[in-house]
Scaffold this active site. Sequence first.
Site, PDB file in Angstrom:
ATOM      1  N   GLY A 293       0.830  -1.204   0.000  1.00 56.68           N
ATOM      2  CA  GLY A 293       0.000   0.000   0.000  1.00 56.68           C
ATOM      3  C   GLY A 293       0.860   1.247   0.000  1.00 56.68           C
ATOM      4  N   SER A 294       0.274   2.339   0.439  1.00 59.00           N
ATOM      5  CA  SER A 294       0.971   3.629   0.392  1.00 59.00           C
ATOM      6  C   SER A 294       2.106   3.674   1.424  1.00 59.00           C
ATOM      7  CB  SER A 294      -0.030   4.736   0.699  1.00 59.00           C
ATOM      8  OG  SER A 294      -0.605   4.498   1.969  1.00 59.00           O
TER       9      SER A 294
ATOM     10  N   GLY B 279       2.532   2.149   5.220  1.00 60.19           N
ATOM     11  CA  GLY B 279       3.702   1.330   5.546  1.00 60.19           C
ATOM     12  C   GLY B 279       4.442   1.835   6.765  1.00 60.19           C
TER      13      GLY B 279
ATOM     14  N   GLU C 181       5.652  -3.368   0.927  1.00 58.98           N
ATOM     15  CA  GLU C 181       5.680  -3.060  -0.512  1.00 58.98           C
ATOM     16  C   GLU C 181       4.906  -1.771  -0.706  1.00 58.98           C
ATOM     17  OE1 GLU C 181       7.412  -4.782  -2.534  1.00 58.98           O
ATOM     18  OE2 GLU C 181       7.663  -6.715  -1.553  1.00 58.98           O
TER      19      GLU C 181
ATOM     20  N   CYS D 170       2.041   0.447  -8.771  1.00 59.91           N
ATOM     21  CA  CYS D 170       3.173   0.913  -7.965  1.00 59.91           C
ATOM     22  C   CYS D 170       4.377   1.132  -8.868  1.00 59.91           C
ATOM     23  CB  CYS D 170       3.487  -0.086  -6.869  1.00 59.91           C
ATOM     24  SG  CYS D 170       3.673  -1.756  -7.477  1.00 59.91           S
TER      25      CYS D 170
HETATM   26  P1  NAD Z   1      -3.525   2.282   1.122  1.00 54.09           P
HETATM   27  O1  NAD Z   1      -2.254   2.527   1.821  1.00 54.09           O
HETATM   28  O2  NAD Z   1      -4.592   3.288   1.233  1.00 54.09           O
HETATM   29  O3  NAD Z   1      -4.168   0.882   1.617  1.00 54.09           O
HETATM   30  C1  NAD Z   1      -3.499  -0.340   1.463  1.00 54.09           C
HETATM   31  C2  NAD Z   1      -4.038  -1.345   2.458  1.00 54.09           C
HETATM   32  O4  NAD Z   1      -3.608  -0.976   3.766  1.00 54.09           O
HETATM   33  C3  NAD Z   1      -5.566  -1.424   2.516  1.00 54.09           C
HETATM   34  O5  NAD Z   1      -5.961  -2.765   2.655  1.00 54.09           O
HETATM   35  C4  NAD Z   1      -5.874  -0.626   3.763  1.00 54.09           C
HETATM   36  O6  NAD Z   1      -7.104  -0.980   4.353  1.00 54.09           O
HETATM   37  C5  NAD Z   1      -4.706  -1.026   4.648  1.00 54.09           C
HETATM   38  N1  NAD Z   1      -4.439  -0.116   5.771  1.00 54.09           N
HETATM   39  C6  NAD Z   1      -4.474   1.226   5.788  1.00 54.09           C
HETATM   40  N2  NAD Z   1      -4.145   1.698   7.017  1.00 54.09           N
HETATM   41  C7  NAD Z   1      -3.880   0.616   7.782  1.00 54.09           C
HETATM   42  C8  NAD Z   1      -3.492   0.435   9.144  1.00 54.09           C
HETATM   43  N3  NAD Z   1      -3.324   1.463   9.975  1.00 54.09           N
HETATM   44  N4  NAD Z   1      -3.289  -0.815   9.586  1.00 54.09           N
HETATM   45  C9  NAD Z   1      -3.442  -1.882   8.765  1.00 54.09           C
HETATM   46  N5  NAD Z   1      -3.837  -1.776   7.484  1.00 54.09           N
HETATM   47  C10 NAD Z   1      -4.050  -0.537   6.995  1.00 54.09           C
HETATM   48  O7  NAD Z   1      -3.145   2.024  -0.416  1.00 54.09           O
HETATM   49  P2  NAD Z   1      -4.092   1.908  -1.697  1.00 54.09           P
HETATM   50  O8  NAD Z   1      -4.635   3.236  -2.024  1.00 54.09           O
HETATM   51  O9  NAD Z   1      -5.023   0.764  -1.545  1.00 54.09           O
HETATM   52  O10 NAD Z   1      -3.027   1.464  -2.821  1.00 54.09           O
HETATM   53  C11 NAD Z   1      -2.206   2.360  -3.501  1.00 54.09           C
HETATM   54  C12 NAD Z   1      -0.813   2.411  -2.919  1.00 54.09           C
HETATM   55  O11 NAD Z   1      -0.259   1.099  -2.832  1.00 54.09           O
HETATM   56  C13 NAD Z   1       0.142   3.194  -3.782  1.00 54.09           C
HETATM   57  O12 NAD Z   1       0.963   3.978  -2.966  1.00 54.09           O
HETATM   58  C14 NAD Z   1       0.957   2.120  -4.488  1.00 54.09           C
HETATM   59  O13 NAD Z   1       2.216   2.536  -4.931  1.00 54.09           O
HETATM   60  C15 NAD Z   1       1.040   1.091  -3.420  1.00 54.09           C
HETATM   61  N6  NAD Z   1       1.333  -0.224  -3.972  1.00 54.09           N
HETATM   62  C16 NAD Z   1       2.587  -0.724  -3.810  1.00 54.09           C
HETATM   63  C17 NAD Z   1       2.922  -1.950  -4.382  1.00 54.09           C
HETATM   64  C18 NAD Z   1       4.307  -2.514  -4.232  1.00 54.09           C
HETATM   65  O14 NAD Z   1       4.460  -3.709  -4.452  1.00 54.09           O
HETATM   66  N7  NAD Z   1       5.316  -1.738  -3.881  1.00 54.09           N
HETATM   67  C19 NAD Z   1       1.967  -2.668  -5.100  1.00 54.09           C
HETATM   68  C20 NAD Z   1       0.689  -2.135  -5.229  1.00 54.09           C
HETATM   69  C21 NAD Z   1       0.382  -0.901  -4.658  1.00 54.09           C
END
Ligand code: NAD
Length: 518
Positions: A247-248, A252, A269, A303
Site C-alpha cells: 500500500g501507500s 507502511g 511493498e 506501484c
Molecule cells: P492504502 O495505503 O490506502 O491501503 C493499502 C491497504 O492498507 C488497505 O488494505 C488498507 O485498508 C490497509 N491499511 C491502511 N491503514 C492501515 C493500518 N493502519 N493498519 C493496517 N492496514 C491498513 O493504499 P491503496 O490506495 O489501496 O493502494 C495504492 C498504494 O499502494 C500506492 O501507494 C501504491 O504505490 C502502493 N502499492 C505498492 C505496491 C508494491 O508492491 N510496492 C503494489 C501495489 C500498490
Amino acid sequence: MPAVIAKYDVKAILNRLGIEKVNYGAFNGEWFGNGKKIVSVSPTNGEVLAEVIQADEEDYEKVYEKAREAFEMWRMYPAPKRGEIVRQIAQELRKHKDDLGALVTLEMGKILPEGLGEVQEMIDISDFAVGLSRQLYGLSMHSERPGHRMYEQWHPRGVIGIISAFNFPVAVWAWNAMLAAVCGDTAIWKPSSKAPLCGIACIKIVQKVFERNNLPPAIMSLIIGKGSEIGEKLINDKRIPLISATGSTRMGRRIGEAVGKRLGRTILELGGNNAIVVSDKANLDLALRAILFGAVGTAGQRCTTTRRIIAHRDVYDKLLDMLVKGYKFVSIGDPMKPNTLMGPLIDKAAVENMMNAIEAIKKEGGEIVCGGEVLKGEKFSTGTYVTPCIAKVENHYDIVQSETFAPILYFIKYDNIDDAIKIHNDVPQGLSSAIFTTDLLEAEQFLSAVGSDCGIANANIGTSGAEIGGAFGGEKDTGGGRESGSDAWKGYMRRQTCTINWSKELPLAQGIQFDTGE
Ligand code: NAD
C-alpha cells in the site's frame, strides 16, 4: 478471445464466482460478519456489484483462532504435499481465469487484458510455488569441532497477515499466499475495502480445493474491514509473526512502527516514483512503447507506473513530441471493451487527488503539456475518467518528489549520464527504474553500484510489469521488502541453525576450556 470479452453479463460472472447480492466479509472455514455493510460500486459505470458485511473485532478473533488451529496441522503436512494443494489451486484459477479477470476489471477498473493478466500472475506464482515446495533448501556447513555436523533448516513461521492495496486486488495476495502455503504458514488476508469482492471470489476458489482434500480451509482465510480497525487489530497482534503489507508509504510507516514495536517481521511493498532515463543513444521507438504502457497502463495506478522521464537534452523535444502524439491514440472508456487502453480511476477521491496535483505542478512553475482533464458526458457519468497528463517539471518540486496515484508523467531534462543518475535517485522512493540506451557503458553504469538505487532496474524495458520469477520490492520509502520469486520465500519461514555432536567428547567452540573439575 475470452468469451467474457465478446459479451459480458455481470450477473453471470458474479454468479459463477459465488458472489451473492450480500456477502459476508470474514472467512475461517465458515462465512460470517458482524461489522458495517459496504457497497462495491464499479468505477467503470457506477453500477452496484454487490454488498459486503464487513468483520468486526470479535470476528477477527474467530478468524485468528481457526487459522491458528489450521497451522497446527498444516506445518506438519509435508512441503511437497502442500505443493500438490497449491497445484490444484492453480488448476482452479485456470478454470476461473476469465471470470476472475473480469471481476478485477469491473471492481477496480483496469482494462480486461490487465485483469486477465493479473489472474495469470496468480497462476504463475502458484506454479512457481509448486516447484518451490520441493526446494526449500537449507545449507550445511563444516563445523570447527570434530565429530560435529552443522546445518540450517527452514520451519514454517505461523499465522501470517497479508494486507493488500486496491490496485492489484488478486495478484498481490497470491504472491504472498501461495509462497506462505508451501512454506507451511496459514494466512489471514485483509484486502482493500475498495475491492472486497475480488477477495471473496479468490477465497471461494481456494476453499473448494481445501474442502475437496479434507483440509481446513482456514489455511487461507479472509477478514474484510477498515484499515484503522481490523487492519490495526492484525498489525498489533503479537501472535502474528509476519505482516506482509502492500500500500501507500503512509500506511507502511504506520505498519512498520506498530509491528516493529512488538519486534514482529514485516514485508513492506509501498509507493514508487519510477523513472526512465532516455539517453541520446536510445532507440526512441522502443522507449516510446515502454513509456506509453508504463505511464498510461492501469490509468497510472500501478506501484511501478512510470512517473518520471529523464531525457537527454538532445532527444527531449523529439521524445516529448512523439509521446504527445501517442497519448492522442489512447482510447479511454469502458475497460471491458476490447479496444480500450485506459479505464477509470478507482473513485472520485482519486480524481480529486490528480486535479490537486496538477494545480500543484502549475504553482511550482511546471507546464502542463497535454491532458489532465476530467472527462464528461454520458459515457463518463461516474466522474472517474480522466485524460492522461504530461508535464514539464523540475525534479526538486515537492509534487514531483511524492507519488500521485494517477496518470501524470513528469518530463525532466539531463546533460550527461552522471547527471541523469543523480536526478534519478533524488526522490524518497526506490521501487522500479529503467534506462533506454544502446550504449553498453551507460547501461552498465545505470545497473552498477553507483547507478539506480531501486529494487528493480532495467535496461531497454520499462518500469512496469515485473515477472514473478524475480524478487519484487524496493528500497527507501518503498519499504524494503521482497515478495514473489527468487529467494523471497525465506521471508515466510524461520531459519534454524542446528549442530549435532556425534562424538564422545564435548569440545567447546573457539577452543574454550571449561572444566567441571571431575
Ligand atoms: P492504502 O495505503 O490506502 O491501503 C493499502 C491497504 O492498507 C488497505 O488494505 C488498507 O485498508 C490497509 N491499511 C491502511 N491503514 C492501515 C493500518 N493502519 N493498519 C493496517 N492496514 C491498513 O493504499 P491503496 O490506495 O489501496 O493502494 C495504492 C498504494 O499502494 C500506492 O501507494 C501504491 O504505490 C502502493 N502499492 C505498492 C505496491 C508494491 O508492491 N510496492 C503494489 C501495489 C500498490
